[in-house]
Design an enzyme around this catalytic site. Structure first.
Site, PDB file in Angstrom:
ATOM      1  N   SER A 144       0.857  -1.190   0.000  1.00 35.01           N
ATOM      2  CA  SER A 144       0.000   0.000   0.000  1.00 35.01           C
ATOM      3  C   SER A 144       0.896   1.244   0.000  1.00 35.01           C
ATOM      4  O   SER A 144       1.645   1.455  -0.948  1.00 35.01           O
ATOM      5  CB  SER A 144      -0.946  -0.036   1.191  1.00 35.01           C
ATOM      6  OG  SER A 144      -1.988   0.894   1.034  1.00 35.01           O
TER       7      SER A 144
ATOM      8  N   ASP B   2      -8.626  -5.349  -5.916  1.00 40.51           N
ATOM      9  CA  ASP B   2      -8.167  -4.193  -5.145  1.00 40.51           C
ATOM     10  C   ASP B   2      -8.712  -2.932  -5.790  1.00 40.51           C
ATOM     11  O   ASP B   2      -8.214  -2.476  -6.816  1.00 40.51           O
ATOM     12  CB  ASP B   2      -6.639  -4.157  -5.114  1.00 40.51           C
ATOM     13  CG  ASP B   2      -6.111  -3.041  -4.220  1.00 40.51           C
ATOM     14  OD1 ASP B   2      -6.924  -2.291  -3.669  1.00 40.51           O
ATOM     15  OD2 ASP B   2      -4.874  -2.951  -4.076  1.00 40.51           O
TER      16      ASP B   2
ATOM     17  N   HIS C  98      -7.070  -5.735  -1.554  1.00 39.27           N
ATOM     18  CA  HIS C  98      -5.864  -5.021  -1.124  1.00 39.27           C
ATOM     19  C   HIS C  98      -5.008  -5.904  -0.218  1.00 39.27           C
ATOM     20  O   HIS C  98      -3.825  -5.623  -0.019  1.00 39.27           O
ATOM     21  CB  HIS C  98      -6.291  -3.750  -0.387  1.00 39.27           C
ATOM     22  CG  HIS C  98      -5.249  -2.673  -0.342  1.00 39.27           C
ATOM     23  ND1 HIS C  98      -4.598  -2.191  -1.455  1.00 39.27           N
ATOM     24  CD2 HIS C  98      -4.738  -1.964   0.707  1.00 39.27           C
ATOM     25  CE1 HIS C  98      -3.741  -1.248  -1.108  1.00 39.27           C
ATOM     26  NE2 HIS C  98      -3.794  -1.097   0.197  1.00 39.27           N
TER      27      HIS C  98
END
Length: 770
Positions: A572, A652, A684
């Site tokens: 991320s 995601d 994600h």
């Protein structure tokens, strides 16, 4: 033997049994000494097979909990309930054990005689009950709703259940929602969807127009035998309100019932045209009359985010968490007290520079708050005046709940070296008797190398600011230098805490032979709000300097670390930082980018929550293009040169898969050694345990290749779970009959020989043939 053959007792006791006891004693001493020096590494396979605590509830004398276990043979996860008495946790027993599906969300009735829970054992998530003294045979299904439900709670006074369900706002019952869902599925090849406002998708699912997660109450009464039964139909607390409860990735902590069951308070996110670029969750209260809500009142009184209401025992207050700055999800949470009598809101502990994420009342004058603090997730005691004081300041502590009619509390705890388990403590004026209650993985981890995290701190070259981090030493008997793995957390407003993890567990890297470094760089939570805000509009600036300063410090202070064999891995925001690193330094041997951002401007137009880039980069791309270009990794691709592994999930929607594809394209076009690992059905996060095995092993193989690391164990092959084919009738085959027959004959011969030899010895020692 001695009792049966008394005449030989003294002779054999000294001649035969004393040497045996001595040998056994020596054996156990040698065994434990050898075992202590022969720990095994923690592999992804062992990690995935651990029992995972998922929920718990307490009565005045018992604790019930649910735990997940993944079966590597089938690739499926099963979950059941276990229960134990508080005064003797060792007497744990299985309460439910479904043959299919999972049991979860346990909740005691107020008198402790029954446990309600959710189960998917019939294919749909429904409410079941079981006597706390019962077993799987006494499980009773209470509901058979047409749709799935979630987030079960038994109200404080026991008169109703609280739960959530995804329904169409225009529908007045579950049947209507089920019918509309059926029509949606029955469209055949007509799969077009029309949207008129954002968001069109959220996290990992496409939005369905007019559908939202609502909070419901279901009346509960007692049969003649005192067992619970349903009373009336479920009622939508949010009837007609286009809003979600709970909000994304949240659960039952976002709603509560008053102690006399005459009111409910809940967190909700209003769905409208501006939802995608606003953070304003609201806290409502709703009066309950005759098992139906009458009036709803928004008590938030601010456009910023508010959440997690809890009622005081005396019924006078609702405590909840609230931020100050609209549009910012990582602002400091304040503790707000809503006076139910006059409607006024009061903030307590205003000068406390930490951001709590949960609250629970001790009595009507004190609360327990959980918050990140200096690399730990601590519990704090909060009074009506003054600053909170830490009562449990080690490890990661969550979900404290009181045991009714006592001063005992139950909570879940973990650390970098121990998975989540249940603990208890006593609280009056001070905390005492912090005791571990469950050992869900004691046997599985008894011989595993799990070093405790070593906390360190250093001064960053950016403003000479103190930064905290964690180090794990490698699994190795070698005295030579070892490769290093630097792990970068996401958020960016997150932190590396002294906590167990299944998705990014630093112990996996340590067991592979790497020294592991994690840094709580600028943007991390638990070090004051100014430190958290340090990443805003500064993504590749101060945090990058913090990271490089921390690596310099570690390499200078741990002489066993090999500075020429260092790799960095991030997810991320950490994945963004990997791309930024690639354009700004060549000090790393390799890089791993999981779900990282490639282009800041494109990210704005593709992500599901616009308020995030608007806050982090100072507006929209057309309002502040410089704010996006200043920290855009794609503008530095010409400087990339480090071998990089790229990982991305097809579901995601936070950082869409195109960012991963773009990163891989740039690497390939530049001729840089690179690899793409793609998971079409992951979001994600990597949540499927089977995929987690592939994820860990691909990363570790990449690091091994570019650090010349020799793994201390042989990696297992990737698991494959084929689609089961119809079973065919078995047939006898000569290739099985012949060897089986020979084996049987040999077995009989060996047994006869043993009887002949040892039979005589038995007669000699014991007076007759055994």
């Amino acid at each position: 033997i001695n009792a049966e053959y008394g005449v030989f007792k003294e002779i054999r006791g000294w001649i035969f049994f004393f040497p045996m006891k001595l040998c056994l004693l020596c054996f156990f001493v040698i065994f434990f000494l050898f075992r202590a020096s022969c720990l095994e590494p923690l592999t992804a396979e062992k990690l995935s097979g651990l029992n995972r605590l998922t929920g718990f509830s307490a009565s005045k004398d018992s604790v019930v909990y649910s735990a997940n276990t993944w079966d590597p043979k089938t690739g499926k996860t099963v979950s059941g309930l276990s229960i134990f008495p508080l005064n003797n946790p060792q007497q744990k027993r299985v309460l439910t054990s479904p043959t299919s599906g999972s049991d979860f969300s346990p909740s005691f009735s107020p008198d402790g005689r029954y446990v309600a829970f959710l189960s998917t054992r019939t294919g749909s998530s429904q409410i079941y009950v079981v006597p706390s003294s019962g077993s799987e045979k006494t499980v009773v299904q209470l509901t058979s709703y047409e749709i799935d439900i979630a987030n079960l709670k038994w109200s404080r006074n026991g008169s109703f259940f609280l739960f959530t369900a995804n329904v169409y706002v225009s529908c007045g019952n579950f049947s209507c929602t089920a019918q509309k869902d059926s029509l949606l599925k029955a469209r055949g090849s007509n799969t077009g969807i029309v949207f008129t406002q954002l968001p069109v998708r959220h996290w990992d699912e496409w939005k369905v127009s007019g559908k939202a997660s609502h909070l419901f109450i279901q009346g509960v009464t007692l049969n003649k035998n005192k067992s619970p039964k349903l009373s009336g139909a479920p009622f939508d607390v949010m009837d007609g309100l286009d809003a979600d409860t709970p909000t994304l990735l949240s659960g039952s902590e976002q709603f509560d019932s008053s102690w006399n069951d005459n009111e409910i308070s809940f967190t909700t996110q209003i769905i409208n045209a501006s939802t995608a670029w606003t953070t304003g969750w609201r806290v409502y209260k709703a009066l309950i009359e005759n098992m139906q809500p009458t009036t709803r009142t928004d008590i938030s009184q601010t456009p910023a985010r508010c959440q997690n209401p809890v009622y005081s025992p005396d019924g006078n207050y609702i405590a909840y968490l609230c931020m100050d700055r609209p549009g910012y999800e990582a602002d400091k949470n304040h503790i707000v007290l809503h006076n139910r009598l006059n409607g006024l809101n009061t903030v307590i502990a205003q000068t406390w520079d930490r951001s709590p994420d949960s609250l629970v009342w001790v009595d009507s004058t004190r609360l327990i708050a959980a918050a990140d603090d200096d690399g730990r997730h601590k519990l704090f005691l909060v009074g009506m005046t003054g600053n909170p004081t830490a009562i449990i300041d080690s490890g990661t502590n969550s979900e404290p709940i009181p045991v009714p009619q006592t001063n005992t509390w139950i909570l879940s705890r973990s650390s970098l070296s121990s998975p989540l388990d249940l603990w208890s403590f006593a609280l009056s004026t001070q905390i005492s008797n912090l005791t571990q209650l469950t050992y869900l993985n004691r046997e599985a981890l008894s011989s595993i190398y799990l070093p405790a995290g070593i906390s360190f701190e250093y001064q960053s070259a950016a403003n000479n600011t103190r930064v905290q981090g964690w180090m794990l030493p490698p699994f190795s008997n070698s005295t030579s230098q070892h490769p290093v793995a630097v792990l970068i957390h996401g958020g960016p407003q997150g932190s590396w805490n002294d906590a167990w993890s299944y998705r990014w567990n630093p112990q996996i890297w340590a067991s592979r032979g790497y020294g592991v470094l994690t840094f709580n760089i600028r943007g991390s939570t638990g070090f004051g709000q100014a430190f958290t805000d340090g990443v805003n509009r500064n993504w590749g600036g101060v945090p990058f300097i913090d990271l490089m300063s921390g690596l310099d410090w570690a390499l200078n202070n741990y002489n066993w670390m090999n500075r020429s064999r260092v790799c960095a891995c991030g997810a991320s925001y950490g994945g963004y930082m990997i791309n930024w690193i690639n354009g700004h330094t060549n000090r790393f041997s390799c890089l791993v980018n999981h779900d990282g951002m490639f282009d800041t401007s494109y990210f704005y137009y593709s992500t599901d929550e616009l308020w995030f880039p608007e806050w982090e980069f100072g507006g929209t791309p057309w309002q502040n293009p410089e704010g996006y270009s200043e920290w855009n990794p794609s503008l530095f691709v010409e400087d990339w040169q480090t071998p990089t592994l790229v990982i991305h999930g097809g579901l995601d929607f936070r950082i869409p898969e195109t960012d991963g594809m773009a990163t891989f394209t740039a690497l390939q076009r530049r001729g840089i050694p690179s690899k793409l690992l793609y998971f079409p059905l992951e979001n994600h996060w990597i949540l499927n345990p089977s995929n987690s095995l592939i994820w860990y092993e691909t990363i570790l193989e990449w690091l091994d290749e570019y650090t010349a690391n020799v793994p201390p164990y042989k990696p297992a092959p990737f698991p494959i779970y084929p689609i089961p084919s119809p079973k065919k009738p078995s047939r006898l085959s000569w290739k099985w009959i012949v060897p089986t027959s020979i084996a049987c004959v040999l077995f009989v011969v060996v047994v006869l020989l043993m009887c002949k030899v040892y039979g005589k010895k038995a007669y000699y020692h014991y007076g007759r043939v055994q």
